[in-house]
Design an enzyme around this catalytic site. Structure first.
Site, PDB file in Angstrom:
ATOM      1  N   ARG A 180      41.284  45.281  53.266  1.00  0.00           N
ATOM      2  CA  ARG A 180      41.289  43.813  53.337  1.00  0.00           C
ATOM      3  C   ARG A 180      42.597  43.309  53.911  1.00  0.00           C
ATOM      4  O   ARG A 180      42.641  42.321  54.641  1.00  0.00           O
ATOM      5  CB  ARG A 180      41.059  43.226  51.940  1.00  0.00           C
ATOM      6  CG  ARG A 180      39.623  43.386  51.449  1.00  0.00           C
ATOM      7  CD  ARG A 180      39.519  43.142  49.952  1.00  0.00           C
ATOM      8  NE  ARG A 180      40.095  41.880  49.557  1.00  0.00           N
ATOM      9  CZ  ARG A 180      40.692  41.658  48.382  1.00  0.00           C
ATOM     10  NH1 ARG A 180      40.759  42.604  47.463  1.00  0.00           N
ATOM     11  NH2 ARG A 180      41.201  40.475  48.108  1.00  0.00           N
ATOM     12  N   LYS A 210      40.838  46.412  37.652  1.00  0.00           N
ATOM     13  CA  LYS A 210      42.005  47.155  37.174  1.00  0.00           C
ATOM     14  C   LYS A 210      42.240  46.914  35.688  1.00  0.00           C
ATOM     15  O   LYS A 210      42.584  47.824  34.938  1.00  0.00           O
ATOM     16  CB  LYS A 210      43.246  46.763  37.990  1.00  0.00           C
ATOM     17  CG  LYS A 210      43.200  47.357  39.405  1.00  0.00           C
ATOM     18  CD  LYS A 210      44.402  46.977  40.229  1.00  0.00           C
ATOM     19  CE  LYS A 210      44.260  45.615  40.842  1.00  0.00           C
ATOM     20  NZ  LYS A 210      44.539  45.513  42.265  1.00  0.00           N
ATOM     21  N   SER A 259      38.868  42.485  42.210  1.00  0.00           N
ATOM     22  CA  SER A 259      39.955  43.454  42.360  1.00  0.00           C
ATOM     23  C   SER A 259      40.849  43.454  41.111  1.00  0.00           C
ATOM     24  O   SER A 259      41.115  44.495  40.510  1.00  0.00           O
ATOM     25  CB  SER A 259      40.770  43.100  43.610  1.00  0.00           C
ATOM     26  OG  SER A 259      42.006  43.766  43.642  1.00  0.00           O
ATOM     27  N   ASP A 274      39.064  50.089  44.565  1.00  0.00           N
ATOM     28  CA  ASP A 274      39.883  48.897  44.796  1.00  0.00           C
ATOM     29  C   ASP A 274      41.076  49.220  45.676  1.00  0.00           C
ATOM     30  O   ASP A 274      41.420  48.445  46.566  1.00  0.00           O
ATOM     31  CB  ASP A 274      40.348  48.299  43.463  1.00  0.00           C
ATOM     32  CG  ASP A 274      41.333  47.158  43.691  1.00  0.00           C
ATOM     33  OD1 ASP A 274      40.911  46.141  44.281  1.00  0.00           O
ATOM     34  OD2 ASP A 274      42.520  47.289  43.330  1.00  0.00           O
ATOM     35  N   HIS A 298      47.630  39.705  31.793  1.00  0.00           N
ATOM     36  CA  HIS A 298      47.907  39.981  33.193  1.00  0.00           C
ATOM     37  C   HIS A 298      48.402  38.721  33.880  1.00  0.00           C
ATOM     38  O   HIS A 298      47.834  37.652  33.724  1.00  0.00           O
ATOM     39  CB  HIS A 298      46.630  40.466  33.908  1.00  0.00           C
ATOM     40  CG  HIS A 298      46.823  40.666  35.378  1.00  0.00           C
ATOM     41  ND1 HIS A 298      47.422  41.786  35.895  1.00  0.00           N
ATOM     42  CD2 HIS A 298      46.544  39.872  36.436  1.00  0.00           C
ATOM     43  CE1 HIS A 298      47.487  41.677  37.215  1.00  0.00           C
ATOM     44  NE2 HIS A 298      46.966  40.532  37.575  1.00  0.00           N
TER      45      HIS A 298
END
Ligand code: URA
Ligand code: CA
Length: 432
Positions: A168, A187, A183, A161, A82
């Site tokens: 947020r 995922k 967060s 999320d 990621h």
């Protein structure tokens, strides 16, 4: 349990229990806890921080708020990569076939998303026929037999999320390490991989502007992953300037092909090796990071990585001949050079500004509804630290129109030439 007590405890700097965190996430996802209470808690977390245990609990509560992907039918240790997001980041297109060539199973779920260019899926769709709408069964079967497949996003992953991130965004609580780390990790964990390699970017084009912030976020995510049983490692990498030369969808596919041949930009290759060695190591295909890197270099030099890319394209219905005939990728009709207005060294190429220039050309989406032009984009002919002579081309614009004055102005505004300049280090740190 009452939400108001949970907010008060966090406000006073107490550590929340696992049950309290679950109560909040479940209640908020189901709409039983209102936005104003969730906002108050987010702000309390922003100021009071969270312990490692709270961060892990928050992550897992968000994972369990929705569906999760079950990859257990795929043999071997599944490693996902990621990136926190940058400009011209072509690493996934290189890494997926590269590590698959070493028998690391790559079961990638990817999105389109917003940004300067499209996501991995958009880039792959610049290859004629390439299909990401394959069935779950086909996906599992392809990874088991060929070690690689990419599928479009499916299922309702981490609804908590989605809701909390949107909240947020409008309550000035995005910029909180425990909230960002949980967060992102929720995922990744919901997507089902056994191990996770993170590329945390820092600099103008990144979410984390300083290396210190990037390191803190990387450490937070690595600790969450390891605490919840997913081996996690991270690389901190520079995103003050775009990665590689190409920014655009088809242009980045071409850049990935060049890199798999061992003829890509040096910075892109360096980052792919830094991330790839962690992936190969975590997948148990090498006993050290050094050995993993050696194997990756070998897969490039003996052609196996490139061969795997061809198989991958063909498996999903794409025209694999683009690998040997890149001119078959979508081509923009106009190529416009951007000449340097002075001689010297390039000292600055502000990544996000250059990304915006690519977006003006149509390479990325401003809104979910925007159409992407797969052929357009930028090729940077110089990078920070390079010597340049007045009149030499700094970049080549690939456009579908000759009217690109706004793009040229944007590029001039983001590139600085001065007497002295030196290339920034790319891999700034490794977090394990
Ligand atoms: N990206 C995410 O996915 N979550 C955050 O909170 C911030 C950036
Ligand atoms: Ca690139």
């Amino acid at each position: 349990m009452r939400m108001v007590d949970i907010i008060a405890r966090k406000r006073d700097g107490k550590e929340l229990t696992s049950e309290e965190i679950q109560f909040f996430i479940e209640g908020y996802t189901q709409g039983k806890i209102p936005d104003y209470q969730a906002s108050a808690l987010a702000m309390a977390i922003y100021f009071q921080d969270m312990s490692e245990q709270e961060r892990a609990d928050l992550t897992m509560a968000m994972v369990n708020s929705g569906e999760t992907i079950d990859l257990s039918a795929i043999e071997g240790i599944k490693v996902d990569k990621h990136s926190t997001g940058g400009v011209g980041d072509t690493t996934t297109l290189v890494l997926a076939p590269l590590v698959a060539a070493l028998d690391v199973p790559v079961a990638k779920m990817s999105g389109r998303g917003l940004g300067h260019t499209g996501g991995t899926i958009d880039k792959l769709e610049s290859i004629a026929g390439f299909d990401v709408e394959i069935s779950k069964e086909q996906f599992v079967d392809l990874v088991n037999r060929q070690k690689i497949a990419v599928i479009g996003q499916t299922g309702n992953l981490t609804p908590a999320d989605k809701k909390l991130y949107a909240l947020r965004d409008v309550t000035a609580t995005v910029n909180s390490i425990p909230l960002i780390a949980s967060s992102i990790m929720s995922k990744k964990i919901a997507a089902g991989s056994d191990a996770i390699v993170l590329d945390v970017k820092t600099g103008a084009g990144a979410f984390m502007k300083t290396p210190e912030d990037a390191r803190e976020l990387a450490q937070a995510m690595v600790r969450i992953g390891n605490r919840v049983g997913r081996k996690t490692m991270a690389v901190i990498s520079d995103m003050s300037q775009p990665l590689g030369q190409a920014i655009g969808n088809a242009l980045e596919v071409q850049e990935a092909i060049d890199t798999l041949r061992g003829r890509g930009p040096k910075d892109l290759e360096e980052l792919c090796l830094a991330l790839g060695r962690q992936m190969v190591f975590l997948a148990g295909k090498a006993s050290s990071l050094e050995e993993a890197e050696e194997k990756l270099r070998e897969a490039i030099s003996n052609g196996k990585a490139l061969q795997k890319f061809k198989e991958f394209i063909a498996n999903q219905g794409g025209d694999a001949s683009v690998v040997d005939h890149p001119e078959r990728l979508p081509q923009a009709p106009f190529h416009i050079e951007v000449p340097a207005r002075a001689s010297g060294k390039v000292t600055e190429m502000v990544a996000d500004e250059i990304g915006t220039a690519a977006m003006l050309l149509g390479a990325g989406r401003a809104t979910k509804e925007s159409e992407i032009d797969l052929a357009v984009g930028l090729m940077l002919n110089k990078k920070i630290g390079d010597t340049v002579k007045q009149g030499e081309s700094l970049a080549t614009i690939h456009a579908n129109t000759e009217q690109v004055d706004d793009v040229i102005q944007k590029l001039y505004a983001s590139i600085t030439i001065a007497a002295e300049g030196k290339a920034p280090a790319l891999v700034l740190d490794i977090v394990t």
